[in-house]
Every structure is written in C-alpha cells, then in structure tokens.
Design a protein around this motif. Structure first.
Motif, PDB file in Angstrom:
ATOM      1  N   PRO A  11       0.827  -1.205   0.000  1.00 48.23           N
ATOM      2  CA  PRO A  11       0.000   0.000   0.000  1.00 48.23           C
ATOM      3  C   PRO A  11       0.861   1.253   0.000  1.00 48.23           C
ATOM      4  CG  PRO A  11      -0.855  -1.600   1.566  1.00 48.23           C
ATOM      5  CD  PRO A  11       0.462  -2.134   1.085  1.00 48.23           C
ATOM      6  N   GLY A  12       0.456   2.238  -0.785  1.00 53.17           N
ATOM      7  CA  GLY A  12       1.213   3.469  -0.877  1.00 53.17           C
ATOM      8  C   GLY A  12       2.257   3.479  -1.971  1.00 53.17           C
ATOM      9  N   SER A  13       2.466   2.329  -2.623  1.00 51.66           N
ATOM     10  CA  SER A  13       3.427   2.235  -3.724  1.00 51.66           C
ATOM     11  C   SER A  13       2.710   1.765  -4.977  1.00 51.66           C
ATOM     12  CB  SER A  13       4.557   1.256  -3.388  1.00 51.66           C
ATOM     13  OG  SER A  13       5.274   1.684  -2.253  1.00 51.66           O
ATOM     14  N   LEU A  14       3.242   2.185  -6.131  1.00 51.51           N
ATOM     15  CA  LEU A  14       2.691   1.744  -7.409  1.00 51.51           C
ATOM     16  C   LEU A  14       3.577   0.664  -8.001  1.00 51.51           C
ATOM     17  CD1 LEU A  14       1.707   5.128  -9.128  1.00 51.51           C
ATOM     18  CD2 LEU A  14       0.160   3.443  -8.106  1.00 51.51           C
ATOM     19  N   PRO A  15       3.012  -0.276  -8.764  1.00 52.07           N
ATOM     20  CA  PRO A  15       3.843  -1.233  -9.497  1.00 52.07           C
ATOM     21  C   PRO A  15       4.819  -0.509 -10.409  1.00 52.07           C
ATOM     22  CG  PRO A  15       1.536  -1.903  -9.547  1.00 52.07           C
ATOM     23  CD  PRO A  15       1.571  -0.525  -8.956  1.00 52.07           C
ATOM     24  N   ALA A  16       5.930  -1.181 -10.711  1.00 49.64           N
ATOM     25  CA  ALA A  16       6.991  -0.558 -11.507  1.00 49.64           C
ATOM     26  C   ALA A  16       6.514  -0.120 -12.883  1.00 49.64           C
ATOM     27  CB  ALA A  16       8.160  -1.530 -11.649  1.00 49.64           C
ATOM     28  N   VAL A  17       5.468  -0.755 -13.405  1.00 48.91           N
ATOM     29  CA  VAL A  17       4.980  -0.404 -14.732  1.00 48.91           C
ATOM     30  C   VAL A  17       4.459   1.026 -14.794  1.00 48.91           C
ATOM     31  CG1 VAL A  17       2.616  -1.225 -14.344  1.00 48.91           C
ATOM     32  CG2 VAL A  17       3.582  -1.255 -16.663  1.00 48.91           C
ATOM     33  N   PHE A  18       4.084   1.580 -13.657  1.00 53.88           N
ATOM     34  CA  PHE A  18       3.563   2.949 -13.624  1.00 53.88           C
ATOM     35  C   PHE A  18       4.723   3.929 -13.431  1.00 53.88           C
ATOM     36  CE2 PHE A  18      -0.175   0.496 -12.014  1.00 53.88           C
ATOM     37  CZ  PHE A  18      -0.964   0.686 -13.131  1.00 53.88           C
ATOM     38  N   ASP A  19       5.495   4.085 -14.495  1.00 52.21           N
ATOM     39  CA  ASP A  19       6.663   4.961 -14.443  1.00 52.21           C
ATOM     40  C   ASP A  19       6.411   6.188 -15.311  1.00 52.21           C
ATOM     41  OD1 ASP A  19       6.845   3.927 -16.996  1.00 52.21           O
ATOM     42  OD2 ASP A  19       8.551   2.617 -16.551  1.00 52.21           O
ATOM     43  N   GLU A  20       7.463   6.774 -15.838  1.00 48.51           N
ATOM     44  CA  GLU A  20       7.315   8.015 -16.606  1.00 48.51           C
ATOM     45  C   GLU A  20       7.063   7.788 -18.093  1.00 48.51           C
ATOM     46  OE1 GLU A  20       6.974  10.951 -15.231  1.00 48.51           O
ATOM     47  OE2 GLU A  20       7.181   9.909 -13.321  1.00 48.51           O
ATOM     48  N   ARG A  21       6.846   6.523 -18.483  1.00 51.79           N
ATOM     49  CA  ARG A  21       6.569   6.277 -19.898  1.00 51.79           C
ATOM     50  C   ARG A  21       5.215   6.870 -20.284  1.00 51.79           C
ATOM     51  NH1 ARG A  21       6.336  -0.160 -19.969  1.00 51.79           N
ATOM     52  NH2 ARG A  21       7.258   0.142 -17.910  1.00 51.79           N
ATOM     53  N   ASN A  22       4.994   6.965 -21.569  1.00 51.85           N
ATOM     54  CA  ASN A  22       3.770   7.580 -22.086  1.00 51.85           C
ATOM     55  C   ASN A  22       2.888   6.510 -22.707  1.00 51.85           C
ATOM     56  OD1 ASN A  22       4.883  10.503 -21.861  1.00 51.85           O
ATOM     57  ND2 ASN A  22       6.434   9.393 -23.020  1.00 51.85           N
TER      58      ASN A  22
END
Length: 435
Positions: free
Chosen positions: A63-74
């Motif tokens: 909780p409080g963290s996002l999976p790595a896939v939710f990064d700065e990519r578009n």
C-alpha cells in the motif's frame, strides 16, 4: 505489512478491503482471483466490481506504492480505451492533462513518401489520448480505493498452484513476509505480465521473438510544442516516435540496435538528443531537453493458449507485442473487458453462474480471436517490414505509404485499429462514441 488471518484482516468499508495473507482454514472462495495489479489487472478488478462479484487482487506492491509499470513512460490510449476507462470512472481521476492525438504522421528514414492520417477525416476529434503512466497508476489506485467489495492482497507474491482444480475451485499458493498461504477461487486470472509466473505454473507454453531492439523512453522538449500530431519515424533499428503529451512536451520512444544499447545509455543528455534528432529529423524543430531515459527490450511473447481449467490469461501474460503502433495496453484492456462482459452476461441469465465455467472460457477464446490475431499480425508485420533495410523493400514501403496517405479504403483498415475497434470489441469501448 503483517500477516493477520482473514477473520482479523484490516478492512475499510469505504475504500475496499486489504488482507495480507489469510489463513487457509478461514479463506473464503473468491469468484475471481486476479494475479497482478498493473494496468490490465487493476482495470479488470474495477470492471468486475460493477457486476457485484467477490474479487481478490494479488499485488506485489505494498500500500502506498505503485507497481513498476507505472513509471514516466507515455501510454497511447485509443478512442475505444478512453471510452471504456471513462465508463469505469478512471479517466476522471487523472490529474495531469492528457494529450489529444488528432493526426498520425508516418514516415521511414531512407524511404520516399509519408502518410498523414487526420482524425477529422474520419469523423473524430482525436484518435485517442496520451496519458502519463504514473498518473494513470494514481488514477487506478484512487478508483480501486472506492470499491467496497474488492479484497486486495498486498504485498503478496504468487508462489504456485495446488493440484487441481478440485470441486470447481483453484487453490493458489501465495506468500509475504509471514510465509505461505492458500487462496481459493472459481476463476484464476493471470494478469502478471510478460514473464507470467501464473502462465508458467499452468503449463502454458509461449512463443517469443526478440526483435534485437532496445527502446529508450523519456519526456522531450523541442522548439515547437505539440500540436496534436503523433509522429512515427521508422528506421532500421526500430521506431523513433513522438507522442503529444498534455504538458507541452513530447513523449519520446527511440529504438536502437540491442548491441548499441549500452553505449547509448552511457550518453549524456546533449549526445542522446543529437542521436535522437538524427534518427527523427526536424519536423518539430530542435530537440532542447529530455529526462533520463528508461530502457525496455522489444520482445514479442505470445501464449500458445489463453485458458486452462478455471484459469485465463489477459494482457501481457497472454501476448506482449512490439510497441510500434501503440497496441499493447489497448489490446490487453479489451481482453479484460471482454472477460468481464461475458461474466456479466452469464450472471444476468443465471445469478448463480460459475465464473470459471469451461463454456464461458471457451466463449472468451472465440470472442478474442479476431481482435487478437489481427492486432498481433499488424504489430509484428509492421515491426519486421519497417526495420528491414533490404533495398528491394524500399520501393514497396514507399508505395505502401503512398497508398495509406491517398486511398480511403487503405486508411480505413488502419484507422479502425488506431481507434481500437478490431473484431467484436466490448460494449464499454463503444460507450458514447457512436461507433
């Protein structure tokens, strides 16, 4: 997070329930258990909650963290994807402005010709929207927090499967810091990505093709601000694409040969910009600045089958495609929404309908057939043909670009895919579109 049993797991009635690993003796059987809380898995959980199902979501991130896939990519969302995410209440949770894709400009370095597709020529304001992955992750998290029935297991890892199914139930082994536990479900959904451990545990083989390319992804500022044009500049070692973001920057995707990737990663900002500029050209003026690029290998992975007894694959666990043409998440979301739609129809006919019924899963495979096959063929064919530097292909590609630019019948086939309408798409994808 600790490991309370199901009876004592912390819950919040207004924002879903969290459990970090129930005791097997007290675990109830979920209608659907989703492994993977990324783009597709989270979207599926939201879609299934609308039906009133008992859904569990296994997430590696705490909780409080996002999976790595939710990064700065578009992320490039087709119109069909935008429609569905609006119907699911996710688009409304975005904080950063989206960038409308009003036209698509396609060219190839070294070849004559180019093609320009205008959304207005096809009765649309835009083909879709560009969304920052991290902002999308925050929006999904905000929407998930509103689901009172969803049971979230986090941080929890998938370990394996018990023999079975037994008595119409899959038993799934998971773990966190407190050791292993067993969860039970009528239907197990693998949404755990390209290297899916669930797929492997189910004994489903996959076919992989390495394109020999590494993709560098970052935010880029140029002399000219985005005007709604998405550029796809093709080359021998992959695409150099610019996506119009909503913050007056472009999203850059720059493909390089795998054996050059380490050298490119070591470049400073000025040298990287110069390299990308040479690959792309000057259509948006000089490249001025960019963030530190992230890298991703371009590898196609396709599961040999989509289902096993009381189990189904969706998203990248089912197929991971080359990012050229921006088909990946759009295709995966249609997987998830088709599954939810079929379960909803079965429950409408019989409130006690079994989510893991073999007949329902067979219908899922049939429904996904055309869309999946056409999208896989389009993405793979485009990646292979455009990256092939054989001189004999150049006039053929130039002729193809000319036809795409000038012939409505050729455009129509491409535009349908760009909008996200291939095969029989889920009803939510057409909501409010008139499609």
């Amino acid at each position: 997070m600790g490991m309370p049993n199901a009876a004592s797991a912390s819950t919040t009635s207004a924002s879903g329930s969290d459990a970090s690993g129930p005791d097997p003796a007290t675990t109830t059987c979920h209608d659907v258990l989703i492994v993977g809380g990324g783009l597709v898995g989270a979207s599926l959980a939201i879609a299934l909650d609308r039906i009133g199902l008992d859904v569990g979501l296994i997430e590696a991130a705490p909780p409080g963290s996002l999976p790595a896939v939710f990064d700065e990519r578009n992320l490039s969302f087709a119109e069909a994807t935008v429609n569905a995410l609006e119907a699911l209440g996710v688009m409304q949770k975005l904080h950063a402005p989206t960038g409308a894709i009003r036209r698509i400009h396609i060219s190839r370095r070294g070849d004559f010709g180019r093609a320009v597709l205008e959304a207005r020529d096809h009765g649309r304001e835009a083909f879709g929207q560009v969304v920052i992955a991290r902002d999308f992750g925050d929006a999904l998290e905000a929407r998930l927090a509103e689901l009172p029935r969803l049971m979230r297991y986090r941080p929890v890892l998938f370990v394996g499967l018990e023999p079975g199914p037994v008595d119409g139930v899959r038993a799934v082994r998971v773990s966190d810091g407190g050791g292993e536990r067993v969860l039970r479900t009528r239907l197990l959904v693998a949404a755990d990505g390209t290297r899916s451990q669930v797929r492997e545990a189910l004994g489903i083989a996959c076919d992989s093709h390495d394109y020999g390319q590494t993709l560098f992804v970052t935010r880029l500022r140029s002399e000219r601000a985005p005007d709604g044009t998405a550029y796809e500049r093709l080359g021998d070692h992959g695409p150099t694409a610019l996506l119009p973001r909503g913050d007056r920057h472009f999203g850059l995707v720059h493909g390089v040969a795998r054996d050059e990737a380490d050298a490119v990663a070591a470049l400073d900002e000025a040298a990287f910009l110069e390299r990308a500029q040479q690959a792309f050209g000057w259509r948006v003026g000089r490249f001025l600045a960019c963030g530190r690029p992230s890298t991703y290998p371009a590898i196609r992975t396709v599961a040999g089958r989509l289902t096993a007894p009381r189990a189904v694959l969706v998203g990248n666990a089912a197929q991971t495609v080359h990012p050229i043409g921006a088909q990946g998440f759009n295709l995966g979301l249609r997987d998830a929404l088709t599954l939810a739609e079929l379960i909803e129809a079965a429950r409408a006919a019989d409130p006690a309908a079994d989510c893991g019924d073999a007949g329902l899963l067979a219908r899922y495979v049939r429904r996904r057939g055309d869309d999946r096959e056409q999208t896989l063929a389009f993405s793979d064919g485009l990646a292979r043909v455009t990256a092939n530097d054989a001189s004999l292909l150049r006039p053929l590609r130039s002729a193809g670009l000319f036809a795409l630019d000038r012939l409505p019948s050729v455009q129509a086939a491409i535009v349908g895919g760009a909008l996200g309408y291939r095969g029989r798409v889920p009803a939510l994808c057409r909501a409010g579109s008139g499609a």
